[in-house]
Design an enzyme around this catalytic site. Sequence first.
Site, mmCIF file in Angstrom:
data_model
loop_
_atom_site.group_PDB
_atom_site.id
_atom_site.type_symbol
_atom_site.label_atom_id
_atom_site.label_comp_id
_atom_site.label_asym_id
_atom_site.label_seq_id
_atom_site.Cartn_x
_atom_site.Cartn_y
_atom_site.Cartn_z
ATOM 1 N N PRO A 16 5.358 8.539 1.882
ATOM 2 C CA PRO A 16 4.583 8.511 0.757
ATOM 3 C C PRO A 16 4.874 10.248 -0.503
ATOM 4 C CG PRO A 16 4.392 8.576 3.314
ATOM 5 C CD PRO A 16 5.207 8.901 3.246
ATOM 6 N N GLU A 45 3.622 10.713 11.949
ATOM 7 C CA GLU A 45 3.433 11.515 10.126
ATOM 8 C C GLU A 45 4.449 11.893 9.286
ATOM 9 O OE1 GLU A 45 -0.295 12.623 9.875
ATOM 10 O OE2 GLU A 45 -0.140 10.829 11.178
ATOM 11 N N ARG A 55 18.606 -8.411 -5.714
ATOM 12 C CA ARG A 55 18.353 -9.320 -6.271
ATOM 13 C C ARG A 55 19.051 -9.589 -7.870
ATOM 14 N NH1 ARG A 55 14.429 -9.363 -9.596
ATOM 15 N NH2 ARG A 55 14.567 -11.833 -9.655
ATOM 16 N N ASP A 59 20.925 -6.958 -17.730
ATOM 17 C CA ASP A 59 20.670 -7.957 -19.005
ATOM 18 C C ASP A 59 20.008 -8.788 -18.742
ATOM 19 O OD1 ASP A 59 23.389 -6.940 -20.243
ATOM 20 O OD2 ASP A 59 21.783 -5.510 -20.436
HETATM 21 C C1 9D3 Z 1 -2.160 8.767 7.761
HETATM 22 C C2 9D3 Z 1 -1.057 9.646 7.319
HETATM 23 N N1 9D3 Z 1 -1.140 10.744 6.686
HETATM 24 C C3 9D3 Z 1 -1.685 11.357 6.820
HETATM 25 C C4 9D3 Z 1 -2.422 12.149 4.972
HETATM 26 C C5 9D3 Z 1 0.754 10.891 5.798
HETATM 27 C C6 9D3 Z 1 1.188 9.295 6.254
HETATM 28 C C7 9D3 Z 1 2.401 9.485 6.869
HETATM 29 C C8 9D3 Z 1 3.610 9.424 6.957
HETATM 30 C C9 9D3 Z 1 1.351 8.302 5.484
HETATM 31 C C10 9D3 Z 1 2.197 7.722 6.097
HETATM 32 C C11 9D3 Z 1 3.203 7.203 7.028
HETATM 33 C C12 9D3 Z 1 4.388 6.606 6.867
HETATM 34 N N2 9D3 Z 1 4.805 5.935 4.913
HETATM 35 C C13 9D3 Z 1 5.805 5.863 4.917
HETATM 36 O O1 9D3 Z 1 6.709 6.339 5.374
HETATM 37 C C14 9D3 Z 1 5.782 5.610 4.375
HETATM 38 C C15 9D3 Z 1 5.342 4.339 2.684
HETATM 39 C C16 9D3 Z 1 4.234 4.868 2.863
HETATM 40 O O2 9D3 Z 1 2.954 4.388 3.682
HETATM 41 N N3 9D3 Z 1 3.133 4.207 1.600
HETATM 42 C C17 9D3 Z 1 3.959 4.235 0.315
HETATM 43 N N4 9D3 Z 1 4.662 4.312 0.249
HETATM 44 C C18 9D3 Z 1 6.271 4.609 1.813
HETATM 45 S S1 9D3 Z 1 7.996 4.729 1.827
HETATM 46 C C19 9D3 Z 1 7.835 5.094 3.275
#
Ligand code: 9D3
Length: 264
Positions: A90, A117, A155, A170
């Site tokens: 994230p 987490e 793709r 393109d």
């Molecule tokens: C509830 C935990 N969050 C605290 C604010 C942090 C958090 C840690 C790990 C939130 C999501 C995750 C797991 N998400 C991913 O590994 C992830 C992800 C996403 O949650 N949203 C958008 N793109 C991605 S890419 C990997």
Amino acid sequence: MTFDVVTIFPDFFRSILEYGVLKRAMAGGQASIRLHDLRHFTDDRHRTVDDRPFGGGPGMVFKPEPVFKAVTTLEAETPGRRLPVILLSPQGRLFTQAVAEELMRPDRLVLICGRYEGVDERIAEHVASDEISIGDFVLSGGELPAALIMESVVRLLPGVLGNEESAPQDSFTTLEEGSYGLRHGLLDCPHYTRPAEFQGWKVPEVLLSGNHQEIRRWRRQRALEKTWRRRPDLLADFPLSEEDRRWLDSLQRETREPVVQKSE
Ligand code: 9D3
């Protein structure tokens, strides 16, 4: 192009590889997707991939050693070469079509799917070459993001959608004039097919007229209008013609802002 996906849920990917563009690309030899179970790169009896966070707090964090071992094992296949390693998280930079076009260039990509987490920060700092998020919403791990990224990159590869000869990036510019892909930076115009009337709902007359100049103008106006209403952020980078500007000005004039009632 070869993707190496590192995940604790390799089975999650099996069904999606059996459909659509990913299946086609694998059958056609344009893409190869290898699944690696992170637990194979552990060395304790319990195949531990996670641990409690230093400093306290809820949840668990992926330990660095199994991820490191997975990546070094893959890099050992091509001695002297470091592979592009993408950590899905994230905290990553936002995935867009421009990023997809960037990612299609190398012939190999390692995708690390985090869970819990998150992943020990030393992986982001020292092992991953890139960190990518697919948007501002909370998922439970990087598996869906990894699948999404592979879908959008594959793709673009030559031959996968029949774009055999053209430079893959393109592909949008070779589309019939009047359709607007995201590459052009506008939302698409509406599309209709038969029947011309369904449940009393009619297809816009102009599309049945055979007047291709009018159809082109209608499609561009609808694309501009939808973009202006829904994604005005996209218009900031879009090269508007004089006619586009006049159309948007006319929309602005006819849109009555509701009178805001101030509450106490
Ligand atoms: C509830 C935990 N969050 C605290 C604010 C942090 C958090 C840690 C790990 C939130 C999501 C995750 C797991 N998400 C991913 O590994 C992830 C992800 C996403 O949650 N949203 C958008 N793109 C991605 S890419 C990997």
